[in-house]
Enzyme design. Sequence first.
Site, PDB file in Angstrom:
ATOM      1  N   ASP A  73       0.807  -0.986   0.169  1.00  0.00           N
ATOM      2  CA  ASP A  73      -0.048   0.087  -0.034  1.00  0.00           C
ATOM      3  C   ASP A  73       0.903   1.240   0.107  1.00  0.00           C
ATOM      4  O   ASP A  73       1.994   1.213   0.003  1.00  0.00           O
ATOM      5  CB  ASP A  73      -1.153  -0.089   1.240  1.00  0.00           C
ATOM      6  CG  ASP A  73      -0.228   0.136   2.512  1.00  0.00           C
ATOM      7  OD1 ASP A  73       0.959   0.307   2.387  1.00  0.00           O
ATOM      8  OD2 ASP A  73      -0.990   0.173   3.457  1.00  0.00           O
ATOM      9  N   ASP A 127      -2.009   8.599  -1.714  1.00  0.00           N
ATOM     10  CA  ASP A 127      -3.263   9.285  -1.728  1.00  0.00           C
ATOM     11  C   ASP A 127      -3.777   9.943  -0.424  1.00  0.00           C
ATOM     12  O   ASP A 127      -3.060   9.800   0.280  1.00  0.00           O
ATOM     13  CB  ASP A 127      -4.393   8.309  -2.300  1.00  0.00           C
ATOM     14  CG  ASP A 127      -4.781   7.144  -1.234  1.00  0.00           C
ATOM     15  OD1 ASP A 127      -3.809   6.823  -0.652  1.00  0.00           O
ATOM     16  OD2 ASP A 127      -5.606   6.542  -1.247  1.00  0.00           O
ATOM     17  N   GLN A 182     -10.562   8.300  -5.379  1.00  0.00           N
ATOM     18  CA  GLN A 182     -11.173   9.006  -3.997  1.00  0.00           C
ATOM     19  C   GLN A 182     -12.497   9.539  -4.264  1.00  0.00           C
ATOM     20  O   GLN A 182     -13.139   9.274  -5.480  1.00  0.00           O
ATOM     21  CB  GLN A 182     -10.299   9.708  -3.161  1.00  0.00           C
ATOM     22  CG  GLN A 182      -8.964   8.882  -2.678  1.00  0.00           C
ATOM     23  CD  GLN A 182      -9.370   8.042  -1.443  1.00  0.00           C
ATOM     24  OE1 GLN A 182     -10.475   8.350  -0.901  1.00  0.00           O
ATOM     25  NE2 GLN A 182      -8.416   7.628  -1.203  1.00  0.00           N
ATOM     26  N   ASP A 259      -8.229  -6.745   0.070  1.00  0.00           N
ATOM     27  CA  ASP A 259      -7.354  -6.947   1.195  1.00  0.00           C
ATOM     28  C   ASP A 259      -7.990  -6.649   2.460  1.00  0.00           C
ATOM     29  O   ASP A 259      -8.942  -5.745   2.386  1.00  0.00           O
ATOM     30  CB  ASP A 259      -5.952  -6.094   1.348  1.00  0.00           C
ATOM     31  CG  ASP A 259      -6.225  -4.701   1.619  1.00  0.00           C
ATOM     32  OD1 ASP A 259      -5.760  -4.543   2.798  1.00  0.00           O
ATOM     33  OD2 ASP A 259      -6.656  -3.959   0.766  1.00  0.00           O
ATOM     34  N   CYS A 297     -14.808 -27.721   6.572  1.00  0.00           N
ATOM     35  CA  CYS A 297     -13.431 -27.118   6.262  1.00  0.00           C
ATOM     36  C   CYS A 297     -12.380 -28.092   6.295  1.00  0.00           C
ATOM     37  O   CYS A 297     -11.939 -28.891   7.264  1.00  0.00           O
ATOM     38  CB  CYS A 297     -13.312 -26.085   7.070  1.00  0.00           C
ATOM     39  SG  CYS A 297     -11.560 -25.120   6.952  1.00  0.00           S
ATOM     40  N   CYS A 299      -9.030 -27.154   6.460  1.00  0.00           N
ATOM     41  CA  CYS A 299      -7.803 -26.460   6.991  1.00  0.00           C
ATOM     42  C   CYS A 299      -7.146 -27.151   7.776  1.00  0.00           C
ATOM     43  O   CYS A 299      -7.827 -27.972   8.607  1.00  0.00           O
ATOM     44  CB  CYS A 299      -8.209 -25.222   7.281  1.00  0.00           C
ATOM     45  SG  CYS A 299      -8.619 -24.856   9.155  1.00  0.00           S
ATOM     46  N   CYS A 302      -9.166 -27.057  11.474  1.00  0.00           N
ATOM     47  CA  CYS A 302     -10.442 -28.085  11.335  1.00  0.00           C
ATOM     48  C   CYS A 302     -10.169 -29.366  11.151  1.00  0.00           C
ATOM     49  O   CYS A 302     -10.900 -30.348  11.736  1.00  0.00           O
ATOM     50  CB  CYS A 302     -11.509 -27.623  10.248  1.00  0.00           C
ATOM     51  SG  CYS A 302     -11.906 -25.977  10.675  1.00  0.00           S
ATOM     52  N   HIS A 328      -7.296 -20.818  10.089  1.00  0.00           N
ATOM     53  CA  HIS A 328      -8.704 -21.264   9.638  1.00  0.00           C
ATOM     54  C   HIS A 328      -9.316 -20.205   9.048  1.00  0.00           C
ATOM     55  O   HIS A 328      -9.797 -20.264   7.927  1.00  0.00           O
ATOM     56  CB  HIS A 328      -9.493 -21.673  10.681  1.00  0.00           C
ATOM     57  CG  HIS A 328     -10.935 -21.649  10.452  1.00  0.00           C
ATOM     58  ND1 HIS A 328     -11.510 -22.946   9.641  1.00  0.00           N
ATOM     59  CD2 HIS A 328     -12.044 -20.900  10.767  1.00  0.00           C
ATOM     60  CE1 HIS A 328     -12.576 -22.543   9.529  1.00  0.00           C
ATOM     61  NE2 HIS A 328     -13.104 -21.328  10.064  1.00  0.00           N
TER      62      HIS A 328
END
Lengths: 366, 366
Positions: A73, A127, A182, A259, A297, A299, A302, A328
């Site tokens: 960023d 910005d 913006q 994000d 799930c 993952c 889990c 997770h």
Amino acid sequence: MTLAHGTVETPAFMPVGTRAAVKSVTMDQVRDLGPEIILANTYHLHVRPGDELIAEAGGLHRFMGWDRPVLTDSGGYQVFSLADRRQLSEDGVVFRSHLDGQLLSLTPESVVDIQSRLGADVAMMFDECPSWPATHEAAESAMERTLRWARRGRDRFEAVSAGAVDGVARSTPGQAQFGIVQGGTHKDLRDRSVAGTVAVGFEAYAIGGLSVGEPNDLMYDVVAHTAEQLPEDRPRYLMGTGTPEDLVESVARGIDLFDCVLPTRNARNGQLFTRNGPISIKNAKYARDWQPPDAECPCPTCRHHSRAYLRHLFMAGEIAAATLNTLHNLHFYLDTMRAIRKAIEFGTFESFRTSFHQTYSRRQPV
Amino acid sequence: MTLAHGTVETPAFMPVGTRAAVKSVTMDQVRDLGPEIILANTYHLHVRPGDELIAEAGGLHRFMGWDRPVLTDSGGYQVFSLADRRQLSEDGVVFRSHLDGQLLSLTPESVVDIQSRLGADVAMMFDECPSWPATHEAAESAMERTLRWARRGRDRFEAVSAGAVDGVARSTPGQAQFGIVQGGTHKDLRDRSVAGTVAVGFEAYAIGGLSVGEPNDLMYDVVAHTAEQLPEDRPRYLMGTGTPEDLVESVARGIDLFDCVLPTRNARNGQLFTRNGPISIKNAKYARDWQPPDAECPCPTCRHHSRAYLRHLFMAGEIAAATLNTLHNLHFYLDTMRAIRKAIEFGTFESFRTSFHQTYSRRQPV
């Protein structure tokens, strides 16, 4: 989206690696989760350990041990949130480091230089990010300054790309730069911002200044209005958003890139995202719940652990609680994006959207 | 050493998983590091989440997602370190929970019951752990009480094994129980303790009450003196020890089993063990050090990350710093034990010992 370190299938979610680390997990664990791109923060890395040091390491990728794309960023959002520690002018922002009070500055040019040294695949332009609510006048003034900064930032980017700026090496050849639109929640300002930013010309475009406190419906409305004006052949990035519902709804409105700190931050606070909506693992009702957080799930959390165990770790303050919850939640976000991509590919996005909301929030899509 | 959940090659080091979690890492990461046994704490698990809850989960292995052997300590050491919150009598110890001040007690019998519910592969008997230095009189009295508790603990263990204790299920069939030898640094007391504990008869024996502040040479001397009297055909466990040097020197004196918080605790404080001795990663001299912590180490941390990156994570307070440092330190401990086992197998332990000290501490073996 083809970047210097590889290709990113869109729509995509970028895990947030603020300080060259995704909070609570190692880069090995991030790699195993399979994101094709992550985000890091220009402001934080400039303050510590410093972009010069990272350039010496050979750039951010080598420094953090990550060989896929990275987006940085611009630092704008962080600097503007230091409301009482910064002074804003046409030139840029002067502020005191949140670490040691040292006086630092960011300008549209210096942000390009810093990101060149960091060597991100994608550098965001600098910005001005007004807070919400902003009057038409305040939003207009920030939007117009952002346009002037877009020009300055792009000029600097092209000069650095041409090797014409002494003392600024670029750690990643083929770096791209994205512009930021913006205008707050004022559609006429968004229109002018899109036109002006596209006129400057960037590799792609982001929508900034949303997810800052405005109602969801208003955000969706501004996203739809803005996204449809952005070039169709370029990814559209909605910065800092959002909940799983926001991802689905924003994709429906044309967004390709996201994000957000929610999956990682909420993991540390004990919130787990599941197909049936979020749960708070510290709740006493999970003390003897031997099911995994999300029965469907796959993952690592889990597959191996029950809600009861995760609650125990959280209540005991074990670091592994943050790690397992983060694994997770990131998996859930990345998996939701995979499901969205598959649905788009098969032309079934609308039915995915409906069933996602029925399961996740038991609400109708807005 | 063959236990209910598998075989453990000795000499072995047990990572410490106090509260059913090895601090700063997930059980998946522990598994990948390859220890054949880990330790968990009876006292902490009894207080939270409770042994009844863990029994409901099917025992500690299922609760924490770990299918190899587990040893649980007796809770004695933890309770005795609560000096101002406990009352000691012949029956056992009454103490206030460190969490909520609730009045709890541990006795030689209840500790057997708790460990039966937890379902460890190895349950340690309840002992009285005097602090150091202890007069001959104080050490003698604690040692003699420990012998009486050994008898009571073994009787209870046999009764539970026979299914003769109502309300106490054993989550792991084939659980073993180890006796603990006390006697401080007084060799005559150690002799009497060995004889009495072996007379009671356990599956194997531990040396307790060392690594509590006494000088290293004295510890090594007591270890040598005690270990050689313990049955040759049973593993000998030195509790709570120690530094990498302590491991090598104690193996030289006949020890087969270790546990210690050093690799995990020091990791959280930024200390990394390397072949050339420990380093403190927060030291400014590592800010631009692009080498891995230990150039010869194949652990995930050394394979992917530089000292500079680890220093950055530590200074930034990232959780990943604790995780990566812990992965490295545990790998170092486990790898040192692998090297020791290989040296013993090939009959080259003495030359390993010499070269270890030359490299690690540049000192001669004591």
